[in-house]
Design an enzyme around this catalytic site. Structure first.
Site, mmCIF file in Angstrom:
data_model
loop_
_atom_site.group_PDB
_atom_site.id
_atom_site.type_symbol
_atom_site.label_atom_id
_atom_site.label_comp_id
_atom_site.label_asym_id
_atom_site.label_seq_id
_atom_site.Cartn_x
_atom_site.Cartn_y
_atom_site.Cartn_z
ATOM 1 N N GLN A 30 -30.818 41.475 19.084
ATOM 2 C CA GLN A 30 -31.516 40.363 19.645
ATOM 3 C C GLN A 30 -31.725 40.494 21.158
ATOM 4 O O GLN A 30 -30.996 39.851 21.904
ATOM 5 C CB GLN A 30 -30.734 39.081 19.436
ATOM 6 C CG GLN A 30 -30.398 38.675 18.050
ATOM 7 C CD GLN A 30 -30.028 37.161 18.003
ATOM 8 O OE1 GLN A 30 -30.005 36.451 18.980
ATOM 9 N NE2 GLN A 30 -29.741 36.716 16.802
ATOM 10 N N GLU B 231 -32.306 34.301 19.839
ATOM 11 C CA GLU B 231 -31.778 33.093 19.199
ATOM 12 C C GLU B 231 -30.917 32.314 20.193
ATOM 13 O O GLU B 231 -30.394 32.887 21.165
ATOM 14 C CB GLU B 231 -30.929 33.530 17.993
ATOM 15 C CG GLU B 231 -30.308 32.380 17.221
ATOM 16 C CD GLU B 231 -29.734 32.810 15.872
ATOM 17 O OE1 GLU B 231 -29.584 34.024 15.627
ATOM 18 O OE2 GLU B 231 -29.420 31.908 15.066
ATOM 19 N N TYR C 85 -29.247 44.666 8.427
ATOM 20 C CA TYR C 85 -28.445 45.128 9.568
ATOM 21 C C TYR C 85 -27.675 46.385 9.179
ATOM 22 O O TYR C 85 -27.164 46.489 8.056
ATOM 23 C CB TYR C 85 -27.443 44.043 9.986
ATOM 24 C CG TYR C 85 -28.100 42.899 10.733
ATOM 25 C CD1 TYR C 85 -28.359 42.991 12.087
ATOM 26 C CD2 TYR C 85 -28.478 41.728 10.073
ATOM 27 C CE1 TYR C 85 -28.970 41.951 12.787
ATOM 28 C CE2 TYR C 85 -29.096 40.684 10.758
ATOM 29 C CZ TYR C 85 -29.333 40.803 12.122
ATOM 30 O OH TYR C 85 -29.943 39.777 12.815
ATOM 31 N N GLU D 64 -35.434 40.792 11.287
ATOM 32 C CA GLU D 64 -34.097 40.992 11.868
ATOM 33 C C GLU D 64 -33.613 42.367 11.443
ATOM 34 O O GLU D 64 -33.471 42.644 10.244
ATOM 35 C CB GLU D 64 -33.109 39.917 11.407
ATOM 36 C CG GLU D 64 -33.367 38.572 12.064
ATOM 37 C CD GLU D 64 -32.295 37.520 11.760
ATOM 38 O OE1 GLU D 64 -31.106 37.888 11.558
ATOM 39 O OE2 GLU D 64 -32.657 36.335 11.711
ATOM 40 N N ASN E 209 -35.562 30.417 7.701
ATOM 41 C CA ASN E 209 -34.887 31.686 7.986
ATOM 42 C C ASN E 209 -33.732 31.840 7.012
ATOM 43 O O ASN E 209 -32.957 30.892 6.799
ATOM 44 C CB ASN E 209 -34.328 31.677 9.424
ATOM 45 C CG ASN E 209 -33.364 32.829 9.665
ATOM 46 O OD1 ASN E 209 -33.774 33.979 9.819
ATOM 47 N ND2 ASN E 209 -32.066 32.553 9.669
ATOM 48 N N GLU E 210 -33.614 33.006 6.433
ATOM 49 C CA GLU E 210 -32.514 33.305 5.499
ATOM 50 C C GLU E 210 -32.246 32.094 4.597
ATOM 51 O O GLU E 210 -31.133 31.568 4.529
ATOM 52 C CB GLU E 210 -31.259 33.749 6.259
ATOM 53 C CG GLU E 210 -31.500 35.047 7.013
ATOM 54 C CD GLU E 210 -30.259 35.798 7.476
ATOM 55 O OE1 GLU E 210 -29.143 35.244 7.408
ATOM 56 O OE2 GLU E 210 -30.415 36.959 7.913
HETATM 57 O O1 AHR Z 1 -28.855 37.728 14.207
HETATM 58 C C1 AHR Z 1 -27.705 37.024 13.895
HETATM 59 C C2 AHR Z 1 -27.826 36.266 12.594
HETATM 60 O O2 AHR Z 1 -27.975 37.171 11.547
HETATM 61 C C3 AHR Z 1 -29.025 35.361 12.454
HETATM 62 O O3 AHR Z 1 -28.820 34.105 13.021
HETATM 63 C C4 AHR Z 1 -29.183 35.250 10.982
HETATM 64 O O4 AHR Z 1 -30.522 35.022 10.605
HETATM 65 C C5 AHR Z 1 -28.632 36.564 10.460
HETATM 66 O O5 AHR Z 1 -27.733 36.373 9.448
#
Ligand code: AHR
Length: 512
Positions: A365, A44, A259, A316, A191-192
């Site tokens: 990332q 990103e 995450y 992600e 995205n999201e």
């Molecule tokens: O990876 C960091 C951020 O995490 C990304 O920009 C977003 O899609 C997610 O919340």
């Protein structure tokens, strides 16, 4: 004498309890393949991910093509990264592709409001990203802007990339130096969208998806694989609504973001390098939640799509810790320890074992951001423990999946228990079997007995990644503290395989 006996007794006791056993049965291939795209990466416009990570100043003394640093490219080529997702993340829904084409000095500047408020000069845009993918020999995966963009903007970006017509926008690509269509296939529709991508409800998003998808055209030789913006972790309703409202055949994939937060608390996530066994255990507990998420999202998808035409795309994932002290908190720069390697290996085992539904995933990332494969400091570069896991696991890419039955010993800390061992296996095109094993227990060696149904093999060799401490890291001063080493702890025992799996280790075995 009494004291000596006591010492011997304690030593004997700890030697006895510091071992446990597991058993694994590995069956023949059931027709499923582990898609190489499970081993994808995400980059990103965030912190030093693109700028400083991939794209550097002309004056930096490293080998470059244009401004792309080749030390990073060569390291990633070695692990065969299959795809690269770009330009975000949250950045994607603020990104306007026309700002990133044409003469660089004339490109407009913007402020990256999501990540540190820094000035984005748009010097890395569409052509630069696709030149990077060509160097990496990987497929591009572009996330289009739904949050602040328009249907026309997304539709024209695809035409710019993939059309070989005489249309004005296709001719503009030619004038900007690329007459041939780029043939981009993987396409994220936002995205999201439930969060930074527009704070939408799933009902509103699915209507938007259908509008945007209708004008995201297939050009000759470039059928698009459209990926809908999916759920945040355990938001099962998001998946339910997407599957109910988006007709099968319209979307190639539906995404999921999850995450691993060491503490489970987004406001105080925990350090990347300083943690106790209890904190390590809690991190692994949170990492293993991926199994539950995949099972539950897949079960919903199965109800609408029993033939598994729609891929679950975990685009992600990774561990997200507090940023390194004295760095810009908006840059999400974190170190990477043996714990990260165990997280990567465990998560990839989960994905391999769910390859019937998971066809694609991207670690967040790649360089200098979150759970990175590579860290850079100006001209210096190091490979993280996570990189080494991807290196070991590349043999699973496009392998024939071998189903596993596992009986693992428990790993218990503070009254909570997780399975100590996790495993996945595949067979490559030349018939070699690869078995990846992880021992999450920080203290105990596990003796694993593996039974391979109907499989003929003669020799076993192996690789291991481990270190003295779970907090060990590679640094610019000591970049080779954690490296892949030869593993001699696996033996043929009749038709079975016997493996002595050290505490806190990742092992890859090859049977021929
Ligand atoms: O990876 C960091 C951020 O995490 C990304 O920009 C977003 O899609 C997610 O919340």
């Amino acid at each position: 004498m009494k004291n000596l006996l006591l010492v011997l007794f304690v030593f004997y006791q700890s030697a006895v309890v510091a071992q446990s056993t597991a058993s694994v049965t590995i069956a023949n291939n059931n027709g499923q393949t582990i898609s190489r795209h499970i081993y994808g990466q995400f980059a990103e416009h965030l912190g030093r991910g693109i700028y400083g990570g991939f794209w550097v100043d002309k004056s930096l003394p490293v080998k470059k093509q244009d401004r792309i640093r080749l030390d990073v490219v060569n390291a990633l080529k070695k692990i065969n990264i299959p795809n690269l997702r770009w330009p975000g993340g949250c950045f994607a829904d603020e990104y306007h592709w026309r700002d990133g084409i044409g003469p660089r000095e004339q490109r407009p500047k913007m402020v990256n409001t999501n990540w540190g408020g820094v000035t984005e000069d748009n010097s890395f845009g569409t052509h630069e990203f696709l030149a990077l993918c060509k160097l990496l020999n990987c497929e591009p995966y572009i996330a289009g802007n739904v949050g602040s963009g328009t249907v026309e903007e997304m539709s024209k970006w695809i035409e710019y990339l993939n059309s070989d017509s005489k249309s004005t926008v296709a001719q503009l690509r030619a004038r900007n130096g690329h007459p041939e269509p780029y043939k981009v296939s993987f396409w994220g529709v936002g995205n999201e969208s439930w969060g930074c991508g527009g704070s939408m409800t799933p009902e509103f998003y699915t209507d938007q998806f259908k509008r945007y998808a209708a004008y995201a055209k297939d050009y000759p030789g470039s059928p698009l694989k459209k990926i809908a913006s999916g759920a945040n972790a355990d938001d099962y309703n998001w998946t339910e609504v997407c599957m109910k409202k988006i007709p099968l055949g319209t979307m190639w994939g539906l995404s999921l973001h999850y995450y691993t937060i060491p503490t489970g608390n987004w406001n105080k996530k925990g350090s990347a390098t300083k943690f106790t066994e209890a904190e390590y255990f809690n991190t692994m507990l949170n990492c293993l939640k991926m199994e539950e998420l995949v099972n539950k999202h897949s079960a919903i998808m199965d109800r609408y799509d029993p033939e598994k035409r729609v891929a679950l795309v975990v685009d992600e994932w990774g561990v997200w810790t507090d940023p390194e002290p004295n760095t810009n908190p908006g840059f999400l720069y974190q170190q990477n320890s043996l714990r990260d390697a165990l997280i990567a290996a465990t998560t990839l085992n989960i994905f391999n074992n769910h390859c019937d539904r998971i066809k694609m995933a991207e670690l967040a990332q790649t360089v200098n951001v979150l759970q990175a494969l590579i860290l850079t400091d100006k001209a210096k570069m190091l490979l993280t423990p996570t990189y080494h896991v991807f290196d070991m696991y590349k043999v699973h890419q496009d392998g024939k999946y071998l189903p596993i039955k596992l009986q693992s010993p428990d790993y218990t800390v503070g009254g909570k228990t997780i399975p100590a061992v996790n495993v996945s296996a595949s067979q490559d095109a030349s018939g070699r079997t690869h078995i990846s094993l992880v021992n999450l227990d920080m203290n105990k060696t596990v003796t694993v007995t593996a039974k391979l149904t109907d499989m003929k093999w003669v020799t076993v060799s192996g690789q291991i990644l481990t270190s003295e401490n779970i907090t060990d890291i590679n640094t610019f001063q000591q970049p080779s503290k954690l490296l892949i080493r030869n593993f001699a702890g696996a033996k043929k025992d009749g038709d079975n395989l016997s493996i002595t799996l050290p505490a806190k280790s990742v092992v890859m075995l090859e049977l021929k």
